[in-house]
Design a protein around this motif. Sequence first.
Motif, short mmCIF file in Angstrom:
data_model
loop_
_atom_site.label_atom_id
_atom_site.label_comp_id
_atom_site.label_asym_id
_atom_site.label_seq_id
_atom_site.Cartn_x
_atom_site.Cartn_y
_atom_site.Cartn_z
N UNK A 31 0.86 -1.18 0.00
CA UNK A 31 0.00 0.00 0.00
C UNK A 31 0.89 1.23 0.00
N UNK A 32 0.64 2.12 -0.95
CA UNK A 32 1.40 3.37 -1.05
C UNK A 32 0.46 4.53 -0.84
N UNK A 33 0.77 5.34 0.17
CA UNK A 33 0.03 6.57 0.45
C UNK A 33 0.89 7.74 0.03
N UNK A 34 0.30 8.67 -0.72
CA UNK A 34 1.05 9.83 -1.19
C UNK A 34 0.33 11.09 -0.71
N UNK A 35 1.10 11.95 -0.05
CA UNK A 35 0.57 13.22 0.44
C UNK A 35 1.57 14.30 0.09
N UNK A 36 1.10 15.33 -0.61
CA UNK A 36 1.94 16.46 -1.03
C UNK A 36 3.18 15.97 -1.78
N UNK A 37 2.99 14.96 -2.62
CA UNK A 37 4.10 14.45 -3.43
C UNK A 37 5.06 13.52 -2.72
N UNK A 38 4.81 13.25 -1.44
CA UNK A 38 5.70 12.36 -0.67
C UNK A 38 5.03 11.00 -0.46
N UNK A 39 5.55 9.95 -1.11
CA UNK A 39 4.95 8.62 -0.93
C UNK A 39 5.55 7.88 0.27
N UNK A 40 4.71 7.06 0.87
CA UNK A 40 5.15 6.15 1.93
C UNK A 40 4.50 4.80 1.62
N UNK A 41 5.32 3.75 1.54
CA UNK A 41 4.81 2.42 1.21
C UNK A 41 5.00 1.46 2.37
N UNK A 42 4.03 0.58 2.51
CA UNK A 42 4.12 -0.49 3.50
C UNK A 42 3.67 -1.78 2.83
N UNK A 43 4.29 -2.88 3.23
CA UNK A 43 3.88 -4.20 2.76
C UNK A 43 3.26 -4.92 3.95
N UNK A 44 2.05 -5.41 3.74
CA UNK A 44 1.31 -6.05 4.82
C UNK A 44 1.02 -7.49 4.42
N UNK A 45 1.23 -8.39 5.37
CA UNK A 45 1.05 -9.82 5.12
C UNK A 45 0.02 -10.39 6.09
N UNK A 46 -0.79 -11.29 5.58
CA UNK A 46 -1.74 -12.00 6.42
C UNK A 46 -1.67 -13.48 6.13
N UNK A 47 -1.77 -14.28 7.17
CA UNK A 47 -1.70 -15.74 7.01
C UNK A 47 -2.76 -16.37 7.89
N UNK A 48 -3.42 -17.39 7.36
CA UNK A 48 -4.41 -18.11 8.15
C UNK A 48 -4.30 -19.60 7.90
N UNK A 49 -4.64 -20.38 8.91
CA UNK A 49 -4.59 -21.84 8.79
C UNK A 49 -5.81 -22.44 9.49
N UNK A 50 -6.31 -23.49 8.89
CA UNK A 50 -7.38 -24.26 9.48
C UNK A 50 -7.07 -25.73 9.23
N UNK A 51 -7.44 -26.57 10.17
CA UNK A 51 -7.22 -28.01 9.99
C UNK A 51 -8.57 -28.71 9.95
#
Length: 84
Positions: A31-51
């Motif tokens: 996800x990249x958020x840009x405000x006043x020409x300045x971007x900030x990116x974060x990578x987010x991970x989700x994991x789930x398991x069921x048996x």
Amino acid sequence: MTASVSVDEFWAWFTPGMWTISFEAKVVCTITLTRAGSPASVTIRGHGMNKGQVASDENWQRAYDRAFADFLEKFDKELDATPF
């Protein structure tokens, strides 16, 4: 402020075992958020398991639900840490 989202991974798989099957799901987004020409990116991970013992829709859904819940929890933490 603008936002862009890249879905980098959206996977589900199962691992058979002697008595149970592990159903897993993984979601990774950048996800990249840009405000006043300045971007900030974060990578987010989700994991789930069921048996379970059979490859039913319900067992797959539980794995996805857990992956999405994990993703949203981490998403909230990352947004709180973003300098916007």
